[in-house]
Design an enzyme around this catalytic site. Structure first.
Site, PDB file in Angstrom:
ATOM      1  N   TYR A   1     152.480   9.229 -10.682  1.00  0.00           N
ATOM      2  CA  TYR A   1     152.167  10.476 -10.383  1.00  0.00           C
ATOM      3  C   TYR A   1     150.662  10.271 -10.243  1.00  0.00           C
ATOM      4  O   TYR A   1     149.858   9.236 -10.497  1.00  0.00           O
ATOM      5  CB  TYR A   1     152.032  11.236 -11.931  1.00  0.00           C
ATOM      6  CG  TYR A   1     153.647  11.607 -12.138  1.00  0.00           C
ATOM      7  CD1 TYR A   1     154.043  12.945 -11.671  1.00  0.00           C
ATOM      8  CD2 TYR A   1     154.257  10.798 -12.936  1.00  0.00           C
ATOM      9  CE1 TYR A   1     155.093  13.302 -11.942  1.00  0.00           C
ATOM     10  CE2 TYR A   1     155.335  11.155 -12.977  1.00  0.00           C
ATOM     11  CZ  TYR A   1     156.281  12.277 -12.618  1.00  0.00           C
ATOM     12  OH  TYR A   1     157.478  12.521 -13.257  1.00  0.00           O
TER      13      TYR A   1
ATOM     14  N   HIS B   1     155.217  16.482  -8.713  1.00  0.00           N
ATOM     15  CA  HIS B   1     155.826  15.534  -7.910  1.00  0.00           C
ATOM     16  C   HIS B   1     155.134  14.101  -8.071  1.00  0.00           C
ATOM     17  O   HIS B   1     154.078  13.903  -7.867  1.00  0.00           O
ATOM     18  CB  HIS B   1     155.927  15.919  -6.489  1.00  0.00           C
ATOM     19  CG  HIS B   1     156.624  14.916  -5.693  1.00  0.00           C
ATOM     20  ND1 HIS B   1     157.888  14.683  -5.769  1.00  0.00           N
ATOM     21  CD2 HIS B   1     156.038  14.133  -4.639  1.00  0.00           C
ATOM     22  CE1 HIS B   1     158.073  13.779  -4.665  1.00  0.00           C
ATOM     23  NE2 HIS B   1     157.201  13.425  -3.950  1.00  0.00           N
TER      24      HIS B   1
ATOM     25  N   LYS C   1     159.481  10.183  -1.823  1.00  0.00           N
ATOM     26  CA  LYS C   1     158.438   9.154  -2.243  1.00  0.00           C
ATOM     27  C   LYS C   1     158.263   8.075  -1.254  1.00  0.00           C
ATOM     28  O   LYS C   1     159.170   7.822  -0.556  1.00  0.00           O
ATOM     29  CB  LYS C   1     158.989   8.732  -3.691  1.00  0.00           C
ATOM     30  CG  LYS C   1     159.279   9.780  -4.561  1.00  0.00           C
ATOM     31  CD  LYS C   1     159.774   9.298  -6.021  1.00  0.00           C
ATOM     32  CE  LYS C   1     160.176  10.362  -6.742  1.00  0.00           C
ATOM     33  NZ  LYS C   1     159.242  11.332  -7.046  1.00  0.00           N
TER      34      LYS C   1
END
Lengths: 344, 344
Positions: A284, A292, A323
C-alpha cells in the site's frame, strides 16, 4: 522482384528494387546499390509476397528459407514469429547493426533516419528458463531504449511484456522504535500487550486477533525486535539473533524478505502479506483503510530461476486485480523490476 | 464456569456446566458426567469468555493455554485459527474421535447426534509444502466427507479450498488417424500440406499461421505422428521414437503432457496451450468457436511438490478468468483433482 541467396543472406542486386524495398518499410541494409536482407527479413518479404528468392535459378519457398534460417541462427523460429507480428502491426522493426540479439522497434510512423528506436525487443520461447540475472542485465545494457519481451507459447501465440527498473514511494512515516513484549507461538507471534498492540495497529503491522491483541508474522516480529520490542518464547527472552535463528528453521528466506520489508517501510510504503495473490507482499502507498494496494512485490535472490509459465501467471494475476507485478531482487542491495503485460 | 487442566486436556467436572457446554455447540466429549475439552476447544471457550480455566487454584490465561497447546500439539496455532474461524462462522466443528488430523465440519444447523459431517477440514500453514501425493491420499481416505483445506497465511488470514477428484467430458469426436507431412522447425512444427492443415483446423489442433498453413507445438506433433502423420526434419523422416527423443531435449516433460493431452482428447475435450494462464492447458468442451474454455489443466507427476503460494496464485488466476483449476496427476494412470476456492 527477385533476390538471391548469398551466404546466409538474401541479396537484391537490381538497384531500383533494392532501394524500393529498403525505403518501403526499411528492410535490410544498403551496401552500395545492393540490398542485404537478413533471413528473417527475407522470409517475411517472401511470406507477404513482395520478394521472390532464387537459388541457382530455382525459387526458394518460405518453408526452405525458414529451414535455412533455423540452421544458421539460434532461436530463428521464435525471432521470426515476433518480427512478423510486429511488422504486421505496422511497426518498423530492424535487426541491430551491432549484432545485438533482438530487434530495434521504432515508434509508430518513425523511421531509422529520423528517429531512435524506442524498444529493444527480445524474442523468447515460453520454454526457455526465466533468469532474473539475464533480465536485469538486459535492462542495464540497452541504453535509452526500453526493454520489451515477446514470449511465444508453444502454439506460437505471443505475449508482450515491458520490463524496467521501478521505484515505489509511499506516504507512511516509519516509527523509530517499538517497546513491549511479543509472544512467539510456533510459526507466528501474538502481542497481548495493549499499548504495543495499539501502536502496531496504527502502523498497520500485524493483524488484529481480537480487541487489543495483535497477531504478527515471523518477519514482522523480527522487524519489531530490531526496533526495540522484546520477543518472548515461553519465559525466555530471545535476542534478535536467536529469534532469527529460530524463525529461519520455519521460514528459510526470512532474512531476504525482511530486507525487502525494511526497504519498503523506509520508503513510506506499507507491505502486507501477498499470499492470496501468490506473492510475498501486497504493498500500500498509504493508510490501508483507503483501500487499494497498487503493487505486488515478490522477493527473489539474484540467482533466481523460474519458468516463463510461472511469470506469466504472476503478471496475469497481478493484472486481473489491478496491481503491478514487481520483483524485488535482494542481493547486496535491492533492485525492483516491474514486469508488465503490454500490447505493442 | 470453571474447568481445570488435567493432563493435556481441560476438564469440567460440574455436571450441569459440563452438559450445558456440550449441548451448546457440541464442544468436547462427555465421559460420564465430566466434559473433556481438547486444548483447542478450551482456548476457544476461554477466548469467547464462556469458560474459565484454572490450575492449582490460579486462572490460566488464553496466552498460557495456547502456549500449552503449542507445546503439546503439532500445528496447534494453525489449527486454532481454522477452528476459531469456522466456529465464529456458526458451524459445529469437532475434533474427530479416531485421532485423525483435522476437523469434522457439520452442515449448518446440523448436530453430531443427527447429522454426519460434510467436510473434513485440514488446517495448513501457507509455509508448509504442497505435496500432491498427500492431498490425493487425503481425498482418498475421508470416506463420504468432502475435503476442505483452510490455509493460514503469515498474517493469520484464512483461505479455504475444496478439493476433489474431477472428471471432465467434452463433445468433440476424436479423429482416428491423420496423414501428411509435418515439418519440424526448432521448438515447433509447420504443416505446409494443405489437406492436413484443413483437417487440423477442423479438429482445433495447432494454430493457423497463414491460409492453409498450420503451426504445431511439439506435443501436438507427437500426437499426430502417433496417429499416422509424418514428421520431417529437413529431408529426414523421423519415427515417433526419434521425434520424441528430439523433442524431449527441448521439452523434457513432453511425454507426461502428451499422456494427459491424449486422455483429454479421448474424453471429447479440446486442450490448447494454457501458457497465458500459467498452466499447461486451457480446455474446451466443444468447438473453440463457441468461446469459453471452462478448465485450466496443469499436468504434474505423482511426486509433485510446490508451495501453497504457487497453488494459491494458480487457483486465484483460474478464478479470475472464470475457469476451474484442475491438476492432472500423471503416473501409471491419470487422476484429475480440482482445487477450488470456497467460502465455508
Amino acid at each position: 522482384m527477385a533476390g538471391r541467396i548469398s551466404g546466409n543472406e538474401v541479396v537484391i542486386d537490381n538497384p531500383s528494387e533494392a532501394i524500393r524495398n529498403y525505403n518501403k518499410g526499411y528492410f535490410g541494409r544498403m551496401v552500395g546499390e545492393t540490398l542485404h536482407l537478413h533471413l528473417i527479413e527475407a522470409s517475411f518479404l517472401v511470406e507477404i509476397g513482395r520478394v521472390e528468392v532464387e537459388r541457382d535459378g530455382k525459387t526458394v519457398t518460405l518453408n526452405e528459407l525458414m529451414d535455412m534460417g533455423i540452421k544458421v541462427h539460434p532461436n530463428f523460429e521464435i525471432s521470426y514469429l515476433v518480427f512478423r507480428d510486429l511488422r504486421q502491426r505496422g511497426y518498423v522493426v530492424r535487426i541491430p547493426q551491432d549484432g545485438e540479439d533482438g530487434f530495434d522497434l521504432y515508434p509508430r510512423g518513425g523511421a531509422p533516419h529520423s528517429h531512435s528506436p524506442t524498444y529493444l525487443v527480445k524474442a523468447i520461447s515460453e520454454r526457455s528458463p526465466f533468469l532474473i540475472l539475464r533480465i536485469s542485465d538486459w535492462v542495464n545494457s540497452i541504453g535509452k531504449r526500453k526493454l520489451m519481451l515477446g514470449i511465444a507459447d508453444e502454439e506460437g501465440d505471443l505475449t508482450y511484456y515491458s520490463v524496467k527498473f521501478f521505484r515505489m514511494r509511499g506516504k507512511m512515516k516509519e516509527e523509530e522504535s517499538y517497546e513491549g513484549n511479543i509472544t512467539v507461538m510456533g510459526d507466528r507471534s501474538m502481542v497481548w500487550d495493549e499499548e504495543l498492540s495499539k501502536k502496531l495497529q496504527e502502523n498497520f503491522i500485524g493483524r488484529t486477533f481480537e480487541e487489543n491483541v495483535v497477531q504478527l508474522s515471523l518477519m514482522e516480529t523480527a522487524y519489531l525486535v530490531e526496533k526495540g520490542a522484546t520477543a518472548m518464547k515461553g519465559n525466555k527472552k530471545l535476542s534478535l539473533k536467536s529469534f532469527i535463528k529460530y524463525a529461519k528453521k520455519i521460514q528459510p528466506d526470512i532474512e531476504r524478505r525482511l530486507y525487502a520489508y525494511k526497504d519498503l517501510r523506509s520508503s513510506g510504503l506499507i507491505p502486507k502479506t501477498g499470499f492470496k495473490f501468490g506473492s510475498h507482499f501486497r504493498v500500500y502507498r498509504e493508510h490501508i483503510g483507503e483501500g487499494h494496494a497498487p503493487y505486488l512485490v515478490h522477493v527473489i535472490p539474484e540467482n533466481y530461476k523460474s519458468t516463463w509459465t510461472e511469470i506469466s501467471r504472476a503478471v496475469r494475476l497481478a493484472n486481473s486485480v489491478r496491481k503491478q507485478m514487481i520483483f524485488a531482487i535482494a542481493g547486496s542491495g535491492i533492485d525492483y523490476i516491474r514486469i508488465k503485460r503490454m500490447t505493442p
